[in-house]
Design a protein around this motif. Structure first.
Motif, mmCIF file in Angstrom:
data_model
loop_
_atom_site.group_PDB
_atom_site.id
_atom_site.type_symbol
_atom_site.label_atom_id
_atom_site.label_comp_id
_atom_site.label_asym_id
_atom_site.label_seq_id
_atom_site.Cartn_x
_atom_site.Cartn_y
_atom_site.Cartn_z
ATOM 1 N N UNK A 61 -10.650 -9.583 -0.598
ATOM 2 C CA UNK A 61 -11.593 -8.458 -0.644
ATOM 3 C C UNK A 61 -10.764 -7.185 -0.755
ATOM 4 N N UNK A 62 -11.405 -6.123 -1.250
ATOM 5 C CA UNK A 62 -10.723 -4.844 -1.467
ATOM 6 C C UNK A 62 -11.362 -3.746 -0.634
ATOM 7 N N UNK A 63 -10.512 -2.951 0.010
ATOM 8 C CA UNK A 63 -10.914 -1.707 0.667
ATOM 9 C C UNK A 63 -10.630 -0.609 -0.353
ATOM 10 N N UNK A 64 -11.663 -0.104 -1.054
ATOM 11 C CA UNK A 64 -11.426 0.855 -2.129
ATOM 12 C C UNK A 64 -10.975 2.235 -1.639
ATOM 13 N N UNK A 65 -11.292 2.568 -0.408
ATOM 14 C CA UNK A 65 -10.917 3.889 0.114
ATOM 15 C C UNK A 65 -9.432 3.949 0.466
ATOM 16 N N UNK A 66 -8.927 2.903 1.103
ATOM 17 C CA UNK A 66 -7.519 2.866 1.513
ATOM 18 C C UNK A 66 -6.619 2.189 0.490
ATOM 19 N N UNK A 67 -7.212 1.717 -0.622
ATOM 20 C CA UNK A 67 -6.471 1.085 -1.722
ATOM 21 C C UNK A 67 -5.705 -0.155 -1.246
ATOM 22 N N UNK A 68 -6.394 -1.036 -0.526
ATOM 23 C CA UNK A 68 -5.788 -2.264 -0.003
ATOM 24 C C UNK A 68 -6.591 -3.478 -0.441
ATOM 25 N N UNK A 69 -5.883 -4.570 -0.718
ATOM 26 C CA UNK A 69 -6.501 -5.863 -1.010
ATOM 27 C C UNK A 69 -5.987 -6.844 0.031
ATOM 28 N N UNK A 70 -6.914 -7.392 0.819
ATOM 29 C CA UNK A 70 -6.565 -8.351 1.860
ATOM 30 C C UNK A 70 -6.876 -9.747 1.345
ATOM 31 N N UNK A 71 -5.934 -10.656 1.525
ATOM 32 C CA UNK A 71 -6.108 -12.056 1.137
ATOM 33 C C UNK A 71 -5.845 -12.897 2.372
ATOM 34 N N UNK A 72 -6.814 -13.761 2.728
ATOM 35 C CA UNK A 72 -6.642 -14.628 3.895
ATOM 36 C C UNK A 72 -6.864 -16.082 3.493
ATOM 37 N N UNK A 73 -6.227 -16.967 4.248
ATOM 38 C CA UNK A 73 -6.334 -18.405 4.029
ATOM 39 C C UNK A 73 -4.962 -19.040 4.067
ATOM 40 N N UNK A 74 -4.918 -20.347 4.038
ATOM 41 C CA UNK A 74 -3.646 -21.074 4.088
ATOM 42 C C UNK A 74 -2.843 -20.708 5.337
ATOM 43 N N UNK A 75 -3.547 -20.379 6.432
ATOM 44 C CA UNK A 75 -2.937 -20.065 7.728
ATOM 45 C C UNK A 75 -2.114 -18.792 7.721
ATOM 46 N N UNK A 76 -2.450 -17.876 6.774
ATOM 47 C CA UNK A 76 -1.720 -16.604 6.703
ATOM 48 C C UNK A 76 -2.619 -15.528 6.116
ATOM 49 N N UNK A 77 -2.139 -14.299 6.195
ATOM 50 C CA UNK A 77 -2.847 -13.179 5.581
ATOM 51 C C UNK A 77 -1.839 -12.287 4.873
ATOM 52 N N UNK A 78 -2.254 -11.798 3.719
ATOM 53 C CA UNK A 78 -1.403 -10.984 2.857
ATOM 54 C C UNK A 78 -2.152 -9.714 2.510
ATOM 55 N N UNK A 79 -1.446 -8.591 2.538
ATOM 56 C CA UNK A 79 -2.059 -7.309 2.213
ATOM 57 C C UNK A 79 -1.311 -6.697 1.037
ATOM 58 N N UNK A 80 -2.062 -6.339 -0.009
ATOM 59 C CA UNK A 80 -1.488 -5.628 -1.150
ATOM 60 C C UNK A 80 -1.882 -4.165 -1.070
ATOM 61 N N UNK A 81 -0.931 -3.284 -1.332
ATOM 62 C CA UNK A 81 -1.196 -1.860 -1.503
ATOM 63 C C UNK A 81 -1.489 -1.679 -2.985
ATOM 64 N N UNK A 82 -2.690 -1.250 -3.314
ATOM 65 C CA UNK A 82 -3.119 -1.172 -4.714
ATOM 66 C C UNK A 82 -2.830 0.193 -5.340
ATOM 67 N N UNK A 83 -1.621 0.700 -5.114
ATOM 68 C CA UNK A 83 -1.230 1.976 -5.723
ATOM 69 C C UNK A 83 0.021 1.786 -6.568
ATOM 70 N N UNK A 84 0.086 2.531 -7.662
ATOM 71 C CA UNK A 84 1.279 2.468 -8.508
ATOM 72 C C UNK A 84 2.488 3.002 -7.753
ATOM 73 N N UNK A 85 2.275 3.986 -6.866
ATOM 74 C CA UNK A 85 3.386 4.571 -6.116
ATOM 75 C C UNK A 85 4.090 3.536 -5.234
ATOM 76 N N UNK A 86 3.339 2.566 -4.721
ATOM 77 C CA UNK A 86 3.931 1.537 -3.861
ATOM 78 C C UNK A 86 4.514 0.385 -4.667
#
Length: 169
Positions: A61-86
């Motif tokens: 799922x995506x948090x459009x205000x903070x520009x984050x994409x959270x991915x959960x499953x496989x016993x872990x969680x991953x967060x992407x920063x959806x900015x070109x600067x990062x």
């Protein structure tokens, strides 16, 4: 309509989420993160980060205000920063708070609540889990009348927040 650009290799375990702020779809195909821009003549894919796979049984799922994409499953969680600067930075997050559901259930449902600005997960255990981006921690809340256990291989996209109802379906 023929797509163009950095077309991802097809695979099981592709996860995608729509970003209502940019109109892009962000796609992870177990090997890399891509953006997809719809055009009537054929969409355009762009590879953003190729730090590797996430495996099967994940949801995003995506948090459009903070520009984050959270991915959960496989016993872990991953967060992407959806900015070109990062550089579309990928971070594997520790499981904090009431996060044991991520280890217990395959592909929990995941959505973003635009009313209160939090991610929510539902794995079918009678609780709704709220993710706090500031503390990177989950808090479970018992709910009455939930739909019951999720299907064997996960909820995937069958859980969503509907702004017009200010509720989850």
């Amino acid at each position: 309509d023929t797509p163009s650009g950095d077309i991802p290799r097809g695979a099981f375990g592709v996860v995608a989420a729509y970003d209502r702020k940019t109109g892009l779809v962000f796609v992870h195909n177990r090997a890399a993160l891509y953006s997809y821009q719809y055009q009537a003549a054929g969409g355009i894919y762009k590879e953003l980060n190729n730090e590797g796979g996430l495996g099967l049984g994940v949801n995003a799922a995506i948090d459009p205000e903070n520009r984050k994409m959270l991915i959960i499953g496989q016993k872990k969680q991953t967060l992407y920063d959806l900015t070109t600067e990062s550089g579309y930075k990928r971070t594997t997050l520790p499981l904090k708070g009431d996060a044991e559901f991520i280890q217990q259930f395959p592909a929990p449902g995941l959505t973003y609540n635009s009313n209160d600005g939090h991610f929510y997960a539902w794995p079918g255990d009678g609780k709704l889990y709220q993710f706090d981006l500031a503390s990177l921690s989950w808090q479970g809340v018992q709910v009455e009348g939930d739909p019951g256990p999720q299907v064997r291989h996960g909820t995937f996209g069958r859980f969503a927040y509907v702004k017009a109802l200010d509720g989850f379906v």
